[in-house]
Design a protein around this motif. Structure first.
Motif, mmCIF file in Angstrom:
data_model
loop_
_atom_site.group_PDB
_atom_site.id
_atom_site.type_symbol
_atom_site.label_atom_id
_atom_site.label_comp_id
_atom_site.label_asym_id
_atom_site.label_seq_id
_atom_site.Cartn_x
_atom_site.Cartn_y
_atom_site.Cartn_z
ATOM 1 N N ILE A 214 20.921 12.968 39.789
ATOM 2 C CA ILE A 214 19.481 13.131 39.626
ATOM 3 C C ILE A 214 18.992 12.222 38.499
ATOM 4 O O ILE A 214 19.646 12.087 37.466
ATOM 5 N N VAL A 215 17.838 11.602 38.722
ATOM 6 C CA VAL A 215 17.179 10.821 37.671
ATOM 7 C C VAL A 215 16.235 11.755 36.920
ATOM 8 O O VAL A 215 15.363 12.384 37.519
ATOM 9 N N PHE A 216 16.427 11.860 35.601
ATOM 10 C CA PHE A 216 15.584 12.718 34.774
ATOM 11 C C PHE A 216 14.613 11.871 33.954
ATOM 12 O O PHE A 216 14.965 10.796 33.472
ATOM 13 N N LEU B 298 8.829 6.672 39.833
ATOM 14 C CA LEU B 298 10.252 6.365 39.701
ATOM 15 C C LEU B 298 10.984 6.601 41.015
ATOM 16 O O LEU B 298 11.888 5.835 41.378
ATOM 17 N N TYR B 299 10.612 7.646 41.731
ATOM 18 C CA TYR B 299 11.236 7.871 43.036
ATOM 19 C C TYR B 299 10.980 6.675 43.951
ATOM 20 O O TYR B 299 11.896 6.185 44.624
ATOM 21 N N HIS B 300 9.740 6.202 43.955
ATOM 22 C CA HIS B 300 9.413 5.050 44.801
ATOM 23 C C HIS B 300 10.222 3.815 44.390
ATOM 24 O O HIS B 300 10.803 3.133 45.248
ATOM 25 N N ALA C 74 15.669 0.020 37.294
ATOM 26 C CA ALA C 74 14.975 1.269 36.984
ATOM 27 C C ALA C 74 15.937 2.447 36.993
ATOM 28 O O ALA C 74 15.803 3.382 36.199
ATOM 29 N N LEU C 75 16.924 2.400 37.891
ATOM 30 C CA LEU C 75 17.919 3.471 37.980
ATOM 31 C C LEU C 75 18.736 3.590 36.701
ATOM 32 O O LEU C 75 19.106 4.692 36.279
ATOM 33 N N LYS C 76 18.982 2.472 36.044
ATOM 34 C CA LYS C 76 19.844 2.465 34.868
ATOM 35 C C LYS C 76 19.094 2.702 33.558
ATOM 36 O O LYS C 76 19.719 2.849 32.508
ATOM 37 N N ARG C 77 17.781 2.717 33.603
ATOM 38 C CA ARG C 77 17.004 2.882 32.372
ATOM 39 C C ARG C 77 17.071 4.316 31.844
ATOM 40 O O ARG C 77 17.297 5.271 32.594
ATOM 41 N N ASN C 78 16.875 4.450 30.523
ATOM 42 C CA ASN C 78 16.781 5.763 29.893
ATOM 43 C C ASN C 78 15.310 6.178 29.894
ATOM 44 O O ASN C 78 14.500 5.663 29.120
ATOM 45 N N PHE D 191 9.085 -2.166 28.181
ATOM 46 C CA PHE D 191 9.749 -2.530 29.438
ATOM 47 C C PHE D 191 9.669 -1.381 30.441
ATOM 48 O O PHE D 191 9.367 -1.589 31.625
ATOM 49 N N ASN D 192 9.931 -0.164 29.974
ATOM 50 C CA ASN D 192 9.822 0.996 30.860
ATOM 51 C C ASN D 192 8.393 1.168 31.382
ATOM 52 O O ASN D 192 8.177 1.483 32.556
ATOM 53 N N ILE D 193 7.428 0.955 30.498
ATOM 54 C CA ILE D 193 6.029 1.067 30.911
ATOM 55 C C ILE D 193 5.696 0.048 31.988
ATOM 56 O O ILE D 193 5.002 0.350 32.968
ATOM 57 N N THR D 194 6.218 -1.152 31.837
ATOM 58 C CA THR D 194 5.977 -2.200 32.834
ATOM 59 C C THR D 194 6.557 -1.814 34.196
ATOM 60 O O THR D 194 5.909 -1.997 35.235
ATOM 61 N N LEU D 195 7.771 -1.268 34.196
ATOM 62 C CA LEU D 195 8.388 -0.854 35.455
ATOM 63 C C LEU D 195 7.576 0.238 36.138
ATOM 64 O O LEU D 195 7.373 0.216 37.359
ATOM 65 N N VAL D 196 7.097 1.202 35.352
ATOM 66 C CA VAL D 196 6.291 2.282 35.918
ATOM 67 C C VAL D 196 4.970 1.732 36.459
ATOM 68 O O VAL D 196 4.521 2.109 37.548
ATOM 69 N N ASN D 197 4.354 0.819 35.718
ATOM 70 C CA ASN D 197 3.077 0.256 36.155
ATOM 71 C C ASN D 197 3.203 -0.483 37.478
ATOM 72 O O ASN D 197 2.280 -0.460 38.310
#
Length: 401
Positions: A132-134, A320-322, A332-336, A343-349
């Motif tokens: 599971i991705v948390f 994140l599911y998408h 994205a799977l490997k990010r905390n 960087f995380n914000i960019t991936l979500v955007n």
């Protein structure tokens, strides 16, 4: 009784789930696990005789084929502050996560006061459920919050052309050292705004000031006058009061408050006492015209949201599911996702773009903000009489972050 009736109707009305089962899809893709805010909210989502050690279904929603649902644990934020309450909440959370996994969920959100139940990186939880991705959802919330602030500044005509500090709005950030507060503060400083920090934790406040050079104030009564307050914490010691609103607003001007805190920093009862002096906006929420709640308004209104609107942390979990399970983004799977960073914000955007998630219309406790005009006129001053909280509709705290 009404909570059980609503939950039964929710299960019966979710025809999209039936279609998913007929096509061999899991019941759920994403689950948002959250505590209840207080006793009033407990009564809205649990029966009076419900076991305090249980968890139960909350609102369900669908977005572009993604099936998501709230799973509420029967514990209040105050109960979770005690050692025993925290221990019990962790056990219930694990049970709720097992339930989510059994439903087929691949992404689980730690919402509201559950964000730090398992530490700053959730290592214990990740070890128990490696498939599971948390996420705590704060990258999506931070992105939407910064957009909310920029829009509010523009709507209130606080962004003016020209040079000189006198043309810059003066902005107070409450809780700048927190996860969201830090992102907001750096965002505003990078834009060249005049920003001051305030927080109940004086040690953290001074440490943050030393790190960033941010001017700070230890007392709202002597902090000076501001155009905008961004509230990033609901700490009792840092809440806005009628007295602090009077101290912070400029003469003959309303104070603009962008409030992302849950429960609200400037709560409904306090707002009722100084409504003539404040323009308040909820912040950090997302909107998509494709978002559908099971039972429609009966569900989104239980969360004090509007049609097509979802909390920013919920939006991130679905994004994140998408990204991970549809676009197969291994990065994205490997990010905390317990960490907030650019960087995380960019991936979500990027995922937000596909899901067409943007800002909702500005709302305050479920009502559209009709005007961002901060200038007080003679007619406003004539009506400037405090309204008792009992004279206004009660607003119950939200179930999710």
């Amino acid at each position: 009784m009404l909570a059980n009736l609503w939950r039964g109707l929710l299960a019966g009305a979710d025809y999209r789930r039936v279609l998913r089962l007929l096509t061999n899809k899991p019941k759920l893709d994403v689950v948002f696990i959250t505590n209840v805010r207080d006793e009033a909210e407990r009564q809205r989502f649990f029966s009076s005789d419900a076991d305090r050690g249980r968890h139960a279904s909350g609102p369900r929603m669908h977005l572009k084929g993604i099936a998501a649902a709230v799973r509420g644990i029967n514990a209040t934020a105050d109960e979770m502050y005690t050692r025993e309450g925290r221990k019990k909440a962790k056990a219930i959370f694990v049970e709720a996560t097992q339930w989510a996994q059994d439903q087929g969920a691949k992404v689980v959100l730690l919402a509201a006061s559950t964000k730090r139940l398992f530490g700053r990186d959730g290592a214990e939880l990740k070890a128990l459920f490696p498939n599971i991705v948390f996420t705590i959802g704060d990258n999506g919330t931070a992105s939407l919050l910064c957009q909310d602030i920029d829009r509010a500044l523009s709507h209130a005509d606080l962004i003016q052309q020209g040079e000189g500090e006198h043309r810059l709005p003066r902005i107070l950030v409450i809780g700048p050292y927190g996860l969201l507060g830090d992102v907001v503060t750096r965002h505003l400083l990078n834009q060249g705004h005049h920003v001051v920090g305030f927080g109940a934790n004086v040690a953290l406040l001074h440490a943050y000031s030393s790190e960033t050079g941010l001017p700070i104030s230890e007392d709202l009564q002597t902090a000076g006058e501001f155009d905008l307050v961004v509230a990033c914490t609901h700490s009792q010691e840092a809440k806005l009061s009628q007295q602090s609103i009077e101290s912070l607003r400029r003469t003959n001007r309303r104070l603009l408050v962008v409030d992302v805190a849950e429960p609200a920093n400037l709560d409904a009862q306090t707002l009722a006492l100084c409504a003539q002096h404040v323009v308040r906006q909820d912040a950090g929420n997302g909107y998509s015209s494709s978002l559908r709640y099971v039972l429609g308004a009966w569900s989104w209104r239980k969360l004090h949201l509007a049609r097509g609107t979802v909390f920013g942390c919920f939006a991130e979990a679905m994004a994140l599911y998408h990204a991970i399970y549809r676009q197969h983004d291994h990065l994205a799977l490997k990010r905390n996702w317990f960490d907030i960073n650019p960087f995380n914000i960019t991936l979500v955007n990027e995922a937000f773009k596909y899901l067409e998630i943007g800002l909702p219309r500005p709302h305050c406790f479920g009502q559209v903000v009709s005007s961002f005009d901060l200038q007080m006129r003679l007619s406003d001053k004539a009506k400037d009489t405090p309204v008792a909280p009992s004279d206004r509709p009660a607003v119950t705290a939200l179930i999710a972050a």
